[in-house]
Design an enzyme around this catalytic site. Structure first.
Site, PDB file in Angstrom:
ATOM      1  N   CYS A   1       0.812  -1.214   0.000  1.00 41.27           N
ATOM      2  CA  CYS A   1       0.000   0.000   0.000  1.00 41.27           C
ATOM      3  C   CYS A   1       0.852   1.273   0.000  1.00 41.27           C
ATOM      4  O   CYS A   1       0.324   2.362  -0.210  1.00 41.27           O
ATOM      5  CB  CYS A   1      -0.940   0.006   1.198  1.00 41.27           C
ATOM      6  SG  CYS A   1      -2.070  -1.388   1.213  1.00 41.27           S
TER       7      CYS A   1
ATOM      8  N   HIS B   1      -2.605   7.256   3.806  1.00 43.21           N
ATOM      9  CA  HIS B   1      -3.157   6.048   3.187  1.00 43.21           C
ATOM     10  C   HIS B   1      -4.509   5.731   3.821  1.00 43.21           C
ATOM     11  O   HIS B   1      -4.646   5.723   5.042  1.00 43.21           O
ATOM     12  CB  HIS B   1      -2.182   4.889   3.368  1.00 43.21           C
ATOM     13  CG  HIS B   1      -2.753   3.560   2.992  1.00 43.21           C
ATOM     14  ND1 HIS B   1      -3.464   3.367   1.815  1.00 43.21           N
ATOM     15  CD2 HIS B   1      -2.748   2.357   3.616  1.00 43.21           C
ATOM     16  CE1 HIS B   1      -3.860   2.118   1.750  1.00 43.21           C
ATOM     17  NE2 HIS B   1      -3.450   1.481   2.828  1.00 43.21           N
TER      18      HIS B   1
ATOM     19  N   ASN C   1     -10.323   0.540   1.395  1.00 43.48           N
ATOM     20  CA  ASN C   1      -8.862   0.566   1.236  1.00 43.48           C
ATOM     21  C   ASN C   1      -8.509   0.092  -0.173  1.00 43.48           C
ATOM     22  O   ASN C   1      -8.672  -1.089  -0.492  1.00 43.48           O
ATOM     23  CB  ASN C   1      -8.235  -0.348   2.297  1.00 43.48           C
ATOM     24  CG  ASN C   1      -6.712  -0.408   2.187  1.00 43.48           C
ATOM     25  OD1 ASN C   1      -6.128   0.082   1.225  1.00 43.48           O
ATOM     26  ND2 ASN C   1      -6.069  -1.025   3.164  1.00 43.48           N
TER      27      ASN C   1
END
Lengths: 80, 317
Positions: free
Chosen positions: B108, B242, B272
């Site tokens: 990520c 994030h 996400n």
């Protein structure tokens, strides 16, 4: 109340968005302060960082009240 | 280095928490209160390649450049149907660029790592205009029979075009070898000589451990960048973190400081989306006119590895 407890109380109150007067040693984190499992993880991160200590998983799992958290912090910050 | 164009794309299918509660042992209140997620977009009729190309096309169009002016293609992707060739090779033709490219997998944190690479390449003179595409389909490596992972993710792509400039000020990368907190294993072909064949398994996540590490390491990265550049949280206009879990963002804010308004989120509607989460949010904020010249922006991400990264921008157009 020790300076350590004062700092911890302020941090718990800030995190839980509660008045400091509500943070007393006998208060149960889940039943009285409305914490959920993630609040507890967040609190342990903030307290570990604030007091430069590292709790074990068992210790955090066993801490149920504000007083338990105070004891945990004092255990690691107590000078020999 | 500076960003001169952004684009993003998500699948057409929106899946709400209530939709998930129809077949998983969960409910909207549980998901919303613990993650901040209300919906996510999942691939159904389109492919990840479609999203990647769509985001890239929009970013190039917004940059005002022609496709033949793109010198390099950097793609961030954790996993897709093709182990080989790389995603950059697969989408190159459809985007219409002819330059070389490469794929990176920094989970990520891929976007911030790609920015570091792009900045290095531009400074070294290897490229002038670089296209970064972050395209992710994490919903394809979750176990949809259990609720722990599947409720968290969404599919999507974000892209940026970068060129010479002075907006990109600093970057801090962190890597701590700790596979066990978050991993996805793919099965491979077996050979007659294989003695330790590993069958693939869906994403494994130790949620509480990951939460603690993510908050601790991301806060360290951000504080390092602030300290190194003699800044405090008050100097920063936007903390673009994030979008993994709103509670993680709130915990990082608690440590770094600043009002909630400085920590924008899109996790409510996208979940996400792995390395695509920051470029998708950046694209939406730029198109909404929220980012102004001179804004100081911190971007920070973390992911499987454990890896984390933070960078600082002094925004210019």
């Amino acid at each position: 109340m020790s300076k350590i407890q004062d700092k911890a109380r302020a941090l718990i109150a800030s995190k839980m968005k509660l008045d400091e007067s509500e943070i007393t040693p006998e208060k149960h984190l889940f039943n009285d302060l409305g914490a959920d499992s993630l609040d507890f993880v967040e609190l342990s991160v903030l307290l570990e960082r604030e007091f430069n200590v590292k709790f074990t998983e068992t210790e955090t799992a066993n801490a149920k009240t504000v007083g338990d958290l105070y004891e945990l912090i004092e255990k690691y910050t107590k000078k020999p | 280095m500076k960003i001169i164009g952004t684009g993003s794309a998500v699948p057409s299918l929106t899946v709400t928490n209530d939709d998930l509660a129809a077949f998983l042992d969960t409910n909207d209140a549980w998901i919303s209160s613990r993650t901040g997620i209300q919906a996510r977009h999942l691939l159904s009729t389109e492919s990840l390649y479609d999203l990647a190309v769509d985001a890239a096309d929009k970013a190039i169009k917004a940059s005002g450049l022609r496709t033949d002016q793109i010198d390099f293609l950097l793609v961030s992707n954790v996993a897709n149907q093709h182990v080989t060739p790389g995603l950059s090779c697969i989408i190159q033709k459809r985007i219409g660029v002819t330059c070389a490219g490469l794929d990176i997998n920094v989970a990520c944190a891929g976007f911030v790592n790609a920015l570091m690479l792009a900045d290095s390449m531009i400074k070294a003179g290897h490229a002038k205009n670089i296209l970064i595409v972050c395209a992710e389909e994490p919903t394809k490596y979750c176990d949809w029979h259990e609720r722990d992972c599947s409720v968290l993710f969404g599919d999507g792509a974000g892209a940026v075009v970068l060129t010479e400039g002075t907006a990109f000020k600093d970057v801090k990368l962190t890597m701590i070898s700790d596979r066990d907190v978050l991993y996805y294993e793919r099965g491979m072909e077996t050979t007659p000589f294989e003695q330790h064949y590993v069958k693939g398994q869906p994403l494994v996540m130790k949620g509480k451990e990951l939460f603690k590490t993510a908050v601790t390491e991301s806060a360290k990265d951000i504080q390092n960048v602030l300290d190194y550049n003699h800044l405090t949280h008050e100097d920063i206009t936007w903390f673009m973190l994030h979008q993994a879990n709103k509670r993680i963002i709130e915990s990082i804010r608690h440590i770094i400081g600043g009002p909630e308004e400085k920590y924008p989120t899109v996790i409510e509607k996208y979940g996400n989306t792995s390395s695509a989460s920051i470029p998708i949010m950046l694209d939406e904020m730029l198109r909404a006119g929220k980012i102004k010249a001179g804004d100081k922006i911190i971007m920070s991400a973390f992911g499987a590895g454990f890896v984390s990264a933070a960078c600082l921008w002094d925004w210019e157009f």
